[in-house]
Design an enzyme around this catalytic site. Structure first.
Site, PDB file in Angstrom:
ATOM      1  N   LYS A  14       2.045   9.978  -1.751  1.00 16.36           N
ATOM      2  CA  LYS A  14       2.416   8.657  -1.935  1.00 16.36           C
ATOM      3  C   LYS A  14       3.206   7.861  -1.043  1.00 16.36           C
ATOM      4  O   LYS A  14       2.997   6.427  -1.281  1.00 16.36           O
ATOM      5  CB  LYS A  14       3.158   8.849  -3.423  1.00 16.36           C
ATOM      6  CG  LYS A  14       2.257   9.404  -4.449  1.00 16.36           C
ATOM      7  CD  LYS A  14       1.301   8.686  -4.775  1.00 16.36           C
ATOM      8  CE  LYS A  14       0.485   9.674  -6.099  1.00 16.36           C
ATOM      9  NZ  LYS A  14      -0.764   8.915  -6.385  1.00 16.36           N
ATOM     10  N   LYS A  74       0.213   2.536   2.107  1.00 15.30           N
ATOM     11  CA  LYS A  74      -0.202   3.972   2.499  1.00 15.30           C
ATOM     12  C   LYS A  74      -1.017   3.616   3.696  1.00 15.30           C
ATOM     13  O   LYS A  74      -1.076   4.322   4.586  1.00 15.30           O
ATOM     14  CB  LYS A  74      -0.728   4.610   1.299  1.00 15.30           C
ATOM     15  CG  LYS A  74       0.009   4.827   0.037  1.00 15.30           C
ATOM     16  CD  LYS A  74      -0.810   5.481  -0.991  1.00 15.30           C
ATOM     17  CE  LYS A  74      -0.401   5.527  -2.334  1.00 15.30           C
ATOM     18  NZ  LYS A  74       0.055   4.349  -3.180  1.00 15.30           N
ATOM     19  N   GLU A 165      -9.479   5.151  -4.346  1.00 15.88           N
ATOM     20  CA  GLU A 165     -10.666   4.379  -4.665  1.00 15.88           C
ATOM     21  C   GLU A 165      -9.820   3.086  -5.022  1.00 15.88           C
ATOM     22  O   GLU A 165     -10.553   1.992  -5.349  1.00 15.88           O
ATOM     23  CB  GLU A 165     -10.945   4.994  -6.197  1.00 15.88           C
ATOM     24  CG  GLU A 165     -11.943   5.971  -5.721  1.00 15.88           C
ATOM     25  CD  GLU A 165     -12.836   6.509  -7.132  1.00 15.88           C
ATOM     26  OE1 GLU A 165     -14.060   6.895  -6.864  1.00 15.88           O
ATOM     27  OE2 GLU A 165     -12.131   6.570  -8.042  1.00 15.88           O
TER      28      GLU A 165
END
Length: 217
Positions: A14, A74, A165
């Site tokens: 994360k 990220k 996604e």
């Protein structure tokens, strides 16, 4: 470490440490895994865009704006980011290229074997194009086979990874001119070294019990 242990220990990262880089040799190994991933009738309906510079990651980060802003750190903090794309059509040119490569690599004992492989692959393409009418979905399924191969390979090489996604595929299709090349964005994968602030690293992994998801006949 055996594959079961790798699968049990890997998790979705994360937060990344932007100061840590994955060696290019390791990334190259992962790219080999992507190329060698399985696909239905060896159709290989994919393309992989690799961002390894801040400029490259910034381009991919354009897909993580607005509702997907939570994924932008990220993308920017990871060492490398790979965009897995699927073809928008299974063209005759692509099928011919695959067949020629198979022949060059020595997969056919004779012309009959070559013709048989061509008929089989064309048959599956036509099945999904005309009867099931799910050709795009079928090609994207193959892209996810590549994703699974990449994630397990990353774990084996000690690389943290995040499949995403949560991004705007249309934005990246435009940014990279993918549709003009015959591709469309499917899934992003960040690769790097996790940050000490990654809360998910300390959480136990959770999966349903084997008896809930496995039936033995």
């Amino acid at each position: 470490m055996n594959p079961a242990s790798l699968a049990s220990q890997r998790y979705t990262t994360k937060a990344y440490d932007p100061s840590q880089r994955v060696p290019q040799a390791t990334i190259d190994e992962l790219l080999v895994l992507l190329r060698q991933a399985p696909s239905s009738v060896n159709s290989q309906p994919w393309h992989f865009v690799v961002a390894r510079t801040d400029e490259g990651k910034a381009r991919l980060a354009k897909g993580t704006q607005g509702a997907y802003a939570y994924n932008q750190p990220k993308v920017m903090d990871a060492s490398h980011v790979i965009l897995i794309c699927a073809r928008t059509d299974m063209t005759d040119a692509h099928l011919t290229q695959v067949l020629k490569q198979e022949e060059q690599d020595g997969r056919f004992r004779d012309g009959e074997a070559r013709a048989g492989q061509d008929r089989t692959r064309q048959g599956y393409v036509n099945l999904h194009r005309y009867e099931r009418k799910d050709l795009q979905h079928w090609m994207e399924k193959q892209a996810y086979l590549a994703l699974g191969t990449l994630l397990l390979g990353a774990a084996a090489l000690g690389v943290d990874a995040t499949p995403m996604e949560g991004f705007d595929p249309q934005q990246l299709d435009v940014e990279l001119g993918l549709r003009e090349q015959g591709y469309t964005s499917v899934v992003l994968v960040a690769l790097g070294r996790r940050s000490e602030k990654d809360f998910n690293a300390a959480l136990p992994k959770s999966r349903l019990p084997a008896e809930c998801v496995i039936t033995t006949l």
